[in-house]
Design a protein around this motif. Sequence first.
Motif, PDB file in Angstrom:
ATOM      1  N   VAL A 116       0.860  -1.180   0.000  1.00 55.10           N
ATOM      2  CA  VAL A 116       0.000   0.000   0.000  1.00 55.10           C
ATOM      3  C   VAL A 116       0.900   1.234   0.000  1.00 55.10           C
ATOM      4  N   LEU A 117       0.703   2.095  -0.981  1.00 57.84           N
ATOM      5  CA  LEU A 117       1.462   3.334  -1.109  1.00 57.84           C
ATOM      6  C   LEU A 117       0.842   4.392  -0.196  1.00 57.84           C
ATOM      7  N   VAL A 118       1.686   5.142   0.545  1.00 62.91           N
ATOM      8  CA  VAL A 118       1.193   6.132   1.498  1.00 62.91           C
ATOM      9  C   VAL A 118       1.968   7.441   1.359  1.00 62.91           C
ATOM     10  N   ASP A 119       1.238   8.542   1.389  1.00 64.95           N
ATOM     11  CA  ASP A 119       1.846   9.871   1.457  1.00 64.95           C
ATOM     12  C   ASP A 119       0.879  10.796   2.185  1.00 64.95           C
ATOM     13  N   ASP A 120       1.341  11.992   2.488  1.00 60.95           N
ATOM     14  CA  ASP A 120       0.476  12.929   3.206  1.00 60.95           C
ATOM     15  C   ASP A 120      -0.596  13.514   2.312  1.00 60.95           C
ATOM     16  N   LEU A 121      -0.285  13.702   1.025  1.00 58.91           N
ATOM     17  CA  LEU A 121      -1.173  14.459   0.146  1.00 58.91           C
ATOM     18  C   LEU A 121      -1.068  13.963  -1.285  1.00 58.91           C
ATOM     19  N   ILE A 122      -2.201  13.934  -1.971  1.00 55.95           N
ATOM     20  CA  ILE A 122      -2.213  13.644  -3.407  1.00 55.95           C
ATOM     21  C   ILE A 122      -2.660  14.905  -4.131  1.00 55.95           C
TER      22      ILE A 122
END
Length: 176
Positions: A116-122
């Motif tokens: 699962v790819l995770v970041d703060d903002l798209i």
Amino acid sequence: MNDDLRRLIRTIPDYPKPGVQFRDISTLLLDGTGFRMTIERLAAAVGPVPNLIAGIEARGFIFGAALAQVMGCGLVLLRKKNKLPGMVTGINYALEYGVDRIEMHSDAVSPGARVVLVDDLIATGGTALAGVELLRSAGAVVDIAAFVIDLPDLGGAGHLRAKGVDVKTLVGFAGD
């Protein structure tokens, strides 16, 4: 939805340039309860425990590490060029003015691993799309990406969906 978290995200007008409304998650991180609720809600949105969480440098490391800990799975770091020691694999991707690169350790992901790819903002999705492509090139199954914030008018979530990725977000800021 998630208005309690929305209130914890500060907006800084005209940063880094005039006309941009910067969504600052540092105020969310300062609130222990808000940060905990963010991670719990991301975990619920992701669903079944994956083999790995892939956090994108740098704010994705914060949310990715916490999410991996709560879900009881490993964390792979997707880093900017020349930040990892040892053997790496990477991918170049286009920026508004130029090209950037993200890399991971060559042995970080096993073929067939659910990541699962995770970041703060798209936002526009360029870095997230590169992350998906990098992970998939190593044989990973990447069908979910999770973000705290979505800027839907910039289209990044739609680009990920077009690549077969289910996008999970907690807070949207339209018009930015």
